[in-house]
Scaffold this active site. Structure first.
Site, PDB file in Angstrom:
ATOM      1  N   ARG A   6       0.878  -1.155   0.076  1.00 33.62           N
ATOM      2  CA  ARG A   6       0.092   0.059   0.032  1.00 33.62           C
ATOM      3  C   ARG A   6       0.881   1.290   0.061  1.00 33.62           C
ATOM      4  NH1 ARG A   6      -5.106   0.540   1.623  1.00 33.62           N
ATOM      5  NH2 ARG A   6      -4.482   2.509   0.494  1.00 33.62           N
ATOM      6  N   ARG A  62       3.676   4.420 -16.179  1.00 29.18           N
ATOM      7  CA  ARG A  62       3.745   4.135 -17.549  1.00 29.18           C
ATOM      8  C   ARG A  62       5.155   4.776 -17.983  1.00 29.18           C
ATOM      9  NH1 ARG A  62       1.236  -0.081 -17.989  1.00 29.18           N
ATOM     10  NH2 ARG A  62      -0.965   0.136 -18.281  1.00 29.18           N
ATOM     11  N   CYS A  73      -7.056   2.789 -12.934  1.00 29.15           N
ATOM     12  CA  CYS A  73      -7.307   4.035 -11.631  1.00 29.15           C
ATOM     13  C   CYS A  73      -8.717   4.204 -11.518  1.00 29.15           C
ATOM     14  CB  CYS A  73      -7.044   5.435 -12.780  1.00 29.15           C
ATOM     15  SG  CYS A  73      -5.241   5.505 -12.845  1.00 29.15           S
ATOM     16  N   GLU A  76     -11.653   7.556  -5.367  1.00 33.61           N
ATOM     17  CA  GLU A  76     -12.005   7.146  -4.158  1.00 33.61           C
ATOM     18  C   GLU A  76     -13.223   7.672  -3.732  1.00 33.61           C
ATOM     19  OE1 GLU A  76     -10.638   5.948  -1.115  1.00 33.61           O
ATOM     20  OE2 GLU A  76      -8.780   5.359  -2.374  1.00 33.61           O
ATOM     21  N   ARG A  88      -3.811   7.125  -3.877  1.00 33.25           N
ATOM     22  CA  ARG A  88      -3.464   5.654  -3.101  1.00 33.25           C
ATOM     23  C   ARG A  88      -3.011   4.833  -4.218  1.00 33.25           C
ATOM     24  NH1 ARG A  88      -7.629   8.318  -0.346  1.00 33.25           N
ATOM     25  NH2 ARG A  88      -7.527   8.072   1.896  1.00 33.25           N
ATOM     26  N   TYR A 106       3.887   6.073   2.791  1.00 35.35           N
ATOM     27  CA  TYR A 106       2.731   6.941   2.871  1.00 35.35           C
ATOM     28  C   TYR A 106       3.908   8.272   2.849  1.00 35.35           C
ATOM     29  CZ  TYR A 106      -0.749   3.977   3.658  1.00 35.35           C
ATOM     30  OH  TYR A 106      -1.758   2.595   3.285  1.00 35.35           O
ATOM     31  N   ARG A 114      -2.049   6.992   7.918  1.00 38.20           N
ATOM     32  CA  ARG A 114      -1.769   5.589   8.262  1.00 38.20           C
ATOM     33  C   ARG A 114      -0.359   5.550   9.075  1.00 38.20           C
ATOM     34  NH1 ARG A 114      -3.648   0.432   6.694  1.00 38.20           N
ATOM     35  NH2 ARG A 114      -2.698  -0.035   8.610  1.00 38.20           N
TER      36      ARG A 114
END
Length: 119
Positions: A6, A62, A73, A76, A88, A106, A114
Site C-alpha cells: 500500500r 507508465r 485508476c 475514492e 493511493r 505514505y 496510516r
C-alpha cells in the site's frame, strides 16, 4: 510469494504536473524501499480523491517503465472531511519478503492516513 503493498501521497495541487510528480515520487519510493523491478510487479490499482481529475495517476507509472504491467485508476469515495488531493495505490508484487518486511509508503500529508505503518 505474492504480496500487496500500500501507499499514498498528498498531491500539492490538482494540476496535471503536480499529479504526475507526486505519483512518480510515490511509485519510485515503493519500488526502491521494497527492492523491486517492474518485472516483480503483477498489477497496480491507483485511486484518487474526487478533486484530482487533471490526469490519470497510472500515466506516471507508465512513464517510469510500467509498460507491460496492468494498471487501473479509480475514484475514492467522496467522504466529507477526508484528506484532499490524495492518490493511493495498491501494488500486487512477487517478492520473497515476509509480510512483516513489506514497506508500505505514505508520503507528505498522507502520512496522517496510516501513522501506524507510515515509514
Amino acid at each position: 510469494m505474492v504480496r500487496a503493498i500500500r501507499g499514498a501521497t498528498q498531491i500539492e495541487s490538482g494540476d496535471r504536473d503536480a499529479i504526475l510528480s507526486g505519483v512518480t515520487e510515490l511509485v519510485t519510493e515503493v519500488m526502491s524501499r521494497n527492492e523491486l523491478t517492474t518485472d516483480d510487479v503483477i498489477s497496480v490499482i491507483f485511486t484518487a480523491t474526487p478533486d484530482l481529475t487533471a490526469e490519470f495517476p497510472a500515466l506516471a507509472a507508465r512513464k517510469l517503465g510500467f509498460h507491460d504491467v496492468p494498471l487501473i485508476c479509480a475514484s475514492e469515495i467522496d467522504v466529507p472531511g477526508a484528506l484532499p488531493r490524495v492518490v493511493r495505490l495498491m501494488a500486487h508484487v512477487e517478492t520473497d519478503r515476509p509480510r512483516q518486511q513489506v514497506q508500505h509508503v505514505y508520503l507528505r500529508g498522507a502520512v496522517a492516513l496510516r501513522v501506524d505503518i507510515a515509514q
